[in-house]
Design a protein around this motif. Structure first.
Motif, PDB file in Angstrom:
ATOM      1  N   ASP A  48       0.002   0.168  -7.588  1.00  0.00           N
ATOM      2  CA  ASP A  48      -1.231   0.049  -8.383  1.00  0.00           C
ATOM      3  C   ASP A  48      -2.464   0.339  -7.528  1.00  0.00           C
ATOM      4  O   ASP A  48      -3.501  -0.318  -7.654  1.00  0.00           O
ATOM      5  N   ASP A  51      -5.748   1.280  -9.416  1.00  0.00           N
ATOM      6  CA  ASP A  51      -6.440   0.091  -9.916  1.00  0.00           C
ATOM      7  C   ASP A  51      -7.216  -0.584  -8.789  1.00  0.00           C
ATOM      8  O   ASP A  51      -8.368  -1.009  -8.974  1.00  0.00           O
ATOM      9  N   PHE A  52      -6.583  -0.694  -7.632  1.00  0.00           N
ATOM     10  CA  PHE A  52      -7.242  -1.311  -6.486  1.00  0.00           C
ATOM     11  C   PHE A  52      -8.522  -0.576  -6.121  1.00  0.00           C
ATOM     12  O   PHE A  52      -9.575  -1.187  -5.912  1.00  0.00           O
ATOM     13  N   ARG A 183      -1.436  -8.475 -11.495  1.00  0.00           N
ATOM     14  CA  ARG A 183      -1.154  -7.636 -10.336  1.00  0.00           C
ATOM     15  C   ARG A 183      -0.844  -8.531  -9.135  1.00  0.00           C
ATOM     16  O   ARG A 183      -1.363  -9.655  -9.033  1.00  0.00           O
ATOM     17  N   LYS A 194      -7.251  -5.197  -7.953  1.00  0.00           N
ATOM     18  CA  LYS A 194      -6.337  -4.465  -8.830  1.00  0.00           C
ATOM     19  C   LYS A 194      -6.528  -4.851 -10.294  1.00  0.00           C
ATOM     20  O   LYS A 194      -6.548  -3.972 -11.176  1.00  0.00           O
TER      21      LYS A 194
END
Length: 276
Positions: A48, A51-52, A183, A194
């Motif tokens: 992910d 997203d981070f 997450r 995230k």
């Protein structure tokens, strides 16, 4: 990439010992490149990562919302982010009070100077952008029932699959109406980044969201959550005094020590329905 490792270990208990198999999480260095800024270095559980990157940019004030992202490319554990704001190294020099090089000087030399100064480390733990002067107090009227807080932490634990297997990660959960994003990461900061990044991609209204996560609540964590406009943060762990100060300044509701059937509200208690 194999993200879970199995090792043969010796477990001792009550004077007896045995050889067993134990799982551990593989952490990897991740480098985040944002526009022309020098890279940031993080130890992460490398999933992910898009997203981070989005959550990090939001929490550090590098973008205002997801629409400021022009492109993101994940290459292994390197993340390349281009924003519409085209940040450059002189911003970091200004933040730190380092004498700037003149426009006519070599940009490469400027970047090398910053890399030497920063050690290419993450700046989201007490970082250069963690300045209270940049934070506006949150005005959200979102409320959460007391009983829901207990349920949220239980759900957090129940859904933390990597933590259940390795006990080697933090987990963060963001709730928006009936939607939930979870997450995990070896870093509590990255886990929160995230969920913020994933929620931003979905277009969630942060003023109607709240975060539950596993980890302490110092100033740097509160600053990033306040900066994106999330009004409530909940943890099974303790706050730091610096976190309480920032929570008060940012008018965020901080709930800690969520354990068994109890919790402690440290700031802005009006957002918690204590009788429910």
């Amino acid at each position: 990439m194999d993200l879970i490792r199995q090792s043969e270990v010796i477990r001792w208990k009550d004077g007896e010992y045995e050889t067993i198999k134990e799982f551990s999480v593989n952490d990897e260095y991740t480098y985040l490149f944002i526009d022309y800024l020098p890279p940031r270095k993080f130890s992460t559980y490398p999933v992910d990562l898009e997203d981070f990157a989005i959550g990090y940019c939001l929490g550090e004030g590098l973008i205002k919302d997801y629409s400021d992202i022009e492109s993101i490319r994940v290459d292994g554990t390197n993340i390349l982010v281009t924003t519409t704001l085209s940040h450059d190294p002189e911003e970091d020099l200004e933040q730190e009070g380092i004498v700037q090089q003149k426009k006519g000087n070599c940009e490469h030399a400027c970047v090398c100077r910053l890399l030497e100064y920063q050690g290419v480390n993450s700046d989201n733990a007490g970082g250069i952008r963690s300045d209270l002067e940049t934070i506006e107090p949150i005005q959200s009227d979102l409320t959460v029932d007391a009983t829901q807080i207990i349920k949220d932490i239980k759900h957090l634990t129940d859904e933390a699959k990597i933590w259940q297997k390795t006990a080697g990660v933090h987990v963060a959960q963001l709730k928006y109406e009936d939607k939930v994003i979870i997450r995990e990461d070896v870093s509590r900061h990255v886990a929160v980044d995230k969920v913020i990044g994933a929620a931003s991609k979905e277009g969630f209204d942060f003023s109607r969201c709240y975060i539950s996560y596993s980890g302490r609540m110092p100033a740097d964590m509160l600053i990033k959550v306040i900066r994106v406009g999330i009004p409530i943060i909940i943890s099974n762990a303790a706050p730091a005094a610096s976190g309480i100060d920032v929570a008060n300044a940012g008018n965020i509701t901080m709930v800690g020590f969520v354990r068994d059937n109890r919790f402690t509200v440290f700031t802005a208690p009006e957002r918690i329905n204590l009788k429910k």
